[in-house]
Write a protein that holds these residues in place. Structure first.
Motif, PDB file in Angstrom:
ATOM      1  N   ARG A 164       0.760  -1.333   0.141  1.00  0.00           N
ATOM      2  CA  ARG A 164       0.028   0.087   0.024  1.00  0.00           C
ATOM      3  C   ARG A 164       0.702   1.440   0.034  1.00  0.00           C
ATOM      4  O   ARG A 164       0.551   2.079  -0.850  1.00  0.00           O
ATOM      5  CB  ARG A 164      -0.850   0.109   1.217  1.00  0.00           C
ATOM      6  N   LEU A 165       1.870   1.267   0.917  1.00  0.00           N
ATOM      7  CA  LEU A 165       2.680   2.416   0.940  1.00  0.00           C
ATOM      8  C   LEU A 165       3.729   2.802  -0.102  1.00  0.00           C
ATOM      9  O   LEU A 165       3.835   3.646  -0.745  1.00  0.00           O
ATOM     10  CB  LEU A 165       3.530   2.304   2.261  1.00  0.00           C
ATOM     11  N   ASN A 172      11.493   3.663   0.339  1.00  0.00           N
ATOM     12  CA  ASN A 172      11.807   2.656   1.582  1.00  0.00           C
ATOM     13  C   ASN A 172      12.090   3.473   2.647  1.00  0.00           C
ATOM     14  O   ASN A 172      11.572   2.846   3.857  1.00  0.00           O
ATOM     15  CB  ASN A 172      13.055   1.852   0.955  1.00  0.00           C
ATOM     16  N   LYS A 173      12.820   4.366   2.820  1.00  0.00           N
ATOM     17  CA  LYS A 173      12.925   4.758   4.130  1.00  0.00           C
ATOM     18  C   LYS A 173      12.056   5.228   4.835  1.00  0.00           C
ATOM     19  O   LYS A 173      11.679   5.081   6.020  1.00  0.00           O
ATOM     20  CB  LYS A 173      14.149   6.121   4.054  1.00  0.00           C
ATOM     21  N   ASP A 174      10.710   6.058   4.372  1.00  0.00           N
ATOM     22  CA  ASP A 174       9.726   6.619   4.797  1.00  0.00           C
ATOM     23  C   ASP A 174       8.827   5.117   5.123  1.00  0.00           C
ATOM     24  O   ASP A 174       8.275   5.403   6.196  1.00  0.00           O
ATOM     25  CB  ASP A 174       8.989   7.292   3.980  1.00  0.00           C
ATOM     26  N   GLU A 204       3.904  -2.247 -11.832  1.00  0.00           N
ATOM     27  CA  GLU A 204       2.811  -3.213 -11.752  1.00  0.00           C
ATOM     28  C   GLU A 204       2.238  -3.493 -10.355  1.00  0.00           C
ATOM     29  O   GLU A 204       1.147  -3.973 -10.223  1.00  0.00           O
ATOM     30  CB  GLU A 204       3.586  -4.730 -12.063  1.00  0.00           C
ATOM     31  N   MET A 205       3.106  -3.298  -9.196  1.00  0.00           N
ATOM     32  CA  MET A 205       2.653  -3.301  -8.180  1.00  0.00           C
ATOM     33  C   MET A 205       1.423  -2.122  -7.836  1.00  0.00           C
ATOM     34  O   MET A 205       0.486  -2.426  -7.029  1.00  0.00           O
ATOM     35  CB  MET A 205       3.934  -2.982  -7.164  1.00  0.00           C
ATOM     36  N   VAL A 206       1.930  -1.061  -8.295  1.00  0.00           N
ATOM     37  CA  VAL A 206       1.148   0.112  -7.953  1.00  0.00           C
ATOM     38  C   VAL A 206      -0.322  -0.159  -8.646  1.00  0.00           C
ATOM     39  O   VAL A 206      -1.431   0.130  -8.040  1.00  0.00           O
ATOM     40  CB  VAL A 206       1.719   1.491  -8.595  1.00  0.00           C
ATOM     41  N   LYS A 207      -0.200  -0.749  -9.973  1.00  0.00           N
ATOM     42  CA  LYS A 207      -1.416  -0.752 -10.483  1.00  0.00           C
ATOM     43  C   LYS A 207      -2.346  -2.001  -9.793  1.00  0.00           C
ATOM     44  O   LYS A 207      -3.510  -1.791  -9.808  1.00  0.00           O
ATOM     45  CB  LYS A 207      -1.291  -1.600 -11.897  1.00  0.00           C
ATOM     46  N   TYR A 208      -1.665  -2.810  -9.417  1.00  0.00           N
ATOM     47  CA  TYR A 208      -2.328  -4.074  -8.753  1.00  0.00           C
ATOM     48  C   TYR A 208      -3.227  -3.579  -7.323  1.00  0.00           C
ATOM     49  O   TYR A 208      -4.159  -3.717  -6.937  1.00  0.00           O
ATOM     50  CB  TYR A 208      -1.428  -5.207  -8.392  1.00  0.00           C
ATOM     51  N   ALA A 209      -2.180  -2.786  -6.605  1.00  0.00           N
ATOM     52  CA  ALA A 209      -2.724  -2.002  -5.206  1.00  0.00           C
ATOM     53  C   ALA A 209      -4.049  -1.169  -5.533  1.00  0.00           C
ATOM     54  O   ALA A 209      -4.957  -1.405  -4.710  1.00  0.00           O
ATOM     55  CB  ALA A 209      -1.571  -1.322  -4.583  1.00  0.00           C
ATOM     56  N   ILE A 210      -4.053  -0.744  -6.410  1.00  0.00           N
ATOM     57  CA  ILE A 210      -5.167   0.326  -6.792  1.00  0.00           C
ATOM     58  C   ILE A 210      -6.376  -0.607  -7.175  1.00  0.00           C
ATOM     59  O   ILE A 210      -7.533  -0.337  -6.685  1.00  0.00           O
ATOM     60  CB  ILE A 210      -4.696   1.371  -8.056  1.00  0.00           C
ATOM     61  N   LYS A 211      -5.896  -1.523  -8.220  1.00  0.00           N
ATOM     62  CA  LYS A 211      -7.139  -2.366  -8.613  1.00  0.00           C
ATOM     63  C   LYS A 211      -7.778  -3.207  -7.269  1.00  0.00           C
ATOM     64  O   LYS A 211      -9.126  -3.501  -7.091  1.00  0.00           O
ATOM     65  CB  LYS A 211      -6.635  -3.433  -9.369  1.00  0.00           C
ATOM     66  N   LEU A 214      -6.263  -1.225  -2.120  1.00  0.00           N
ATOM     67  CA  LEU A 214      -5.457  -0.927  -1.109  1.00  0.00           C
ATOM     68  C   LEU A 214      -5.246   0.454  -0.676  1.00  0.00           C
ATOM     69  O   LEU A 214      -5.098   0.801   0.531  1.00  0.00           O
ATOM     70  CB  LEU A 214      -4.214  -1.493  -1.104  1.00  0.00           C
ATOM     71  N   LEU A 215      -5.385   1.478  -1.558  1.00  0.00           N
ATOM     72  CA  LEU A 215      -5.159   2.780  -1.316  1.00  0.00           C
ATOM     73  C   LEU A 215      -6.400   3.493  -0.390  1.00  0.00           C
ATOM     74  O   LEU A 215      -6.188   4.384   0.046  1.00  0.00           O
ATOM     75  CB  LEU A 215      -4.965   3.470  -2.746  1.00  0.00           C
ATOM     76  N   ASP A 216      -7.416   2.661  -0.470  1.00  0.00           N
ATOM     77  CA  ASP A 216      -8.677   3.299   0.089  1.00  0.00           C
ATOM     78  C   ASP A 216      -8.639   2.655   1.413  1.00  0.00           C
ATOM     79  O   ASP A 216      -9.734   3.235   2.115  1.00  0.00           O
ATOM     80  CB  ASP A 216      -9.886   2.707  -0.624  1.00  0.00           C
TER      81      ASP A 216
END
Length: 219
Positions: A164-165, A172-174, A204-211, A214-216
């Motif tokens: 999600r992050l 990575n540090k954040d 690909e990770m970002v697209k999957y997380a949105i789908k 997870l960002l919600d």
């Protein structure tokens, strides 16, 4: 052996035409005609047909889906064949769920209708080609949905938080600071996520997380 058929349709002209066609077959006989679902069930209990030819839309009174479910419950030996104008996937699924053994469109050739009656009478399913195509496509879509849900269960809670992050654009540090982890551990989580979900790139990770929504979720 003669196949006893019950016709359920709210249009008298349609019922008459179907009766003429069915009665012209040497192995079939129309034993009753119903104008709505409620009457179809009542006649079914009285006449004990082997096949009920059921329209879906029969106002007023009970529709074909309700009648199909009731016949399935009260007369399991009667096979219901849906005859409808609705070339619609949802109607198809609901009909099969209600217990229908066949689904054919009203614009089908007469030969196909007669064949459908004989098929369901033998205890076999009959789907008109477009209905069969819809059923297969629907099954594949449901399969894909299940696969998507199951893929998320492959991740641990920490891995989902990390994903999600990452999708939110954190470095990575954040991520390490927010999750109280070391940068090395975050990197390990990201590697495991990509291995488990077979991703090769961060997009690909970002697209999957949105789908997956997870960002919600709350952090």
């Amino acid at each position: 052996m003669t196949i006893r058929v019950l016709i359920a349709d709210d249009h008298a002209v349609v019922r008459s035409g179907l009766a003429m066609l069915i009665n012209s077959q040497q192995d079939m006989e129309v034993v009753g005609e119903a104008a709505d679902g409620r009457e179809a069930v009542e006649l079914g209990l009285k006449l004990l047909p082997q096949v009920a030819l059921m329209d879906l839309s029969m106002p007023p009174g009970e529709n074909g889906l309700i009648a199909t479910a009731r016949l399935k419950e009260l007369l399991p030996q009667t096979r219901v064949l849906i005859l409808t104008m609705h070339d619609d996937e949802e109607y198809l699924f609901q009909s099969l769920k209600a217990g229908a053994m066949g689904y054919i469109l009203k614009n089908a050739p007469q030969f196909d209708l007669i064949q459908a009656i004989r098929t369901v009478n033998q205890g076999e399913s009959y789907l008109y080609p477009s209905a069969a195509k819809s059923l297969i496509e629907g099954f594949l879509r449901q399969g894909n949905k299940r696969e998507e849900v199951e893929s998320l269960t492959l991740l641990t809670e920490r891995e989902r938080q990390t994903l999600r992050l990452v999708a939110m654009g954190y470095a990575n540090k954040d991520i390490a600071e927010q999750l109280c982890l070391s940068v090395k551990t975050v990197e390990a989580y990201k590697t495991r996520i990509m291995e488990k979900l077979q991703f090769k790139t961060r997009p690909e990770m970002v697209k999957y997380a949105i789908k997956k929504g997870l960002l919600d979720l709350e952090g």
